[in-house]
Design an enzyme around this catalytic site. Structure first.
Site, PDB file in Angstrom:
ATOM      1  N   GLY A  11       0.994  -1.324   0.215  1.00 32.28           N
ATOM      2  CA  GLY A  11      -0.030  -0.009  -0.048  1.00 32.28           C
ATOM      3  C   GLY A  11       0.662   1.133   0.083  1.00 32.28           C
ATOM      4  N   ASP A  68       7.568   5.382   8.072  1.00 31.25           N
ATOM      5  CA  ASP A  68       7.034   4.862   9.174  1.00 31.25           C
ATOM      6  C   ASP A  68       5.648   5.683   9.496  1.00 31.25           C
ATOM      7  OD1 ASP A  68       7.539   2.369  11.202  1.00 31.25           O
ATOM      8  OD2 ASP A  68       7.087   4.312  12.659  1.00 31.25           O
ATOM      9  N   HIS A 181      -1.638  12.288   5.353  1.00 36.20           N
ATOM     10  CA  HIS A 181      -0.340  12.277   6.030  1.00 36.20           C
ATOM     11  C   HIS A 181       0.939  11.882   5.313  1.00 36.20           C
ATOM     12  CE1 HIS A 181      -2.032   8.456   5.858  1.00 36.20           C
ATOM     13  NE2 HIS A 181      -1.186   7.888   6.669  1.00 36.20           N
TER      14      HIS A 181
END
Ligand code: ITT
Length: 196
Positions: A11, A68, A181
């Site tokens: 993804g 991350d 994000h």
């Protein structure tokens, strides 16, 4: 310029690789080198992103980019946070993590279900680069009571964005990237890389 994308998450690759290619990088996914995953022993998204990028740079001799990321839910004191990928256990699937989240929020009323996605992207020029580029993006939303949408990955089907009236999984890839994000962190990273 070749760069290894230090993630085993398909993804993430879908949301990062094409824009980085358009930016002029020759992106090679970590999986193409058969590299194992780095141990994520950090206490922050930043530390874990650096650990992953360093591991891939060491193994390949190439510059590396790592992502991350995770979901911080207010009513859960910021959980699952850096543990988002392993919320329901080390080998948990996206679906299991999402089900566990819905369960944990069962008794949390509407109006108190706010959450943020966070993404830290790191670029290491080489394994012992002492000044990695570190960029952060966040995205505000609310956790739904039932999943909706087929797009994206991870917690996207339960991450509702009021301003758009959709979950992240109901958005197209470009629409998600324009708000998310990861999209924000990516934009900042490309700016930082352009500037040196
Ligand atoms: P790599 O470490 O190999 O990159 P990972 O899936 O283990 O893959 P993380 O440790 O960064 O990556 O965990 C991030 C988790 O947060 C991810 O598995 C999702 O469950 C969630 N997540 C991050 N970004 C997301 C997004 O855009 N949409 C939905 N869920 C997301």
């Amino acid at each position: 310029q070749k760069v290894v994308l230090a993630t085993g998450n398909a993804g993430k690759v879908r949301e990062l690789a094409d824009l980085l290619e358009r930016f002029g990088l020759d992106v090679i996914a970590q999986t193409e080198f058969g590299i194992d995953s780095a141990e994520e022993t950090g206490m922050t998204f930043i530390e874990n992103a650096i650990l992953k990028a360093r591991h891939a740079a060491q193994a390949t001799g190439l510059p590396a980019i790592a992502d991350d990321s995770g979901l911080a839910v207010q009513a859960l004191g910021g959980a699952p946070g850096i543990y988002s990928a392993r919320y329901a256990g080390v080998d948990a699937s996206d679906r299991q993590n999402l089900e566990k989240l819905l369960h944990a929020l069962e008794n949390v009323p509407d109006g108190q279900r706010q959450a943020h996605f966070h993404c830290v992207l790191v670029y290491l020029r080489h394994a012992d680069d002492p000044t990695p580029l570190v960029c952060h993006g966040s995205w505000a939303g609310e956790i739904t009571r039932v999943p909706a949408g087929e797009g994206g990955f991870g917690y996207d089907p339960v991450f509702f964005v009021p301003a758009v009236g959709k979950t992240a999984a109901e958005m197209g890839r470009d629409e998600k990237r324009g708000l998310s994000h990861r999209g924000q962190a990516l934009k900042l990273l490309m700016e930082a890389m352009r500037n040196g």
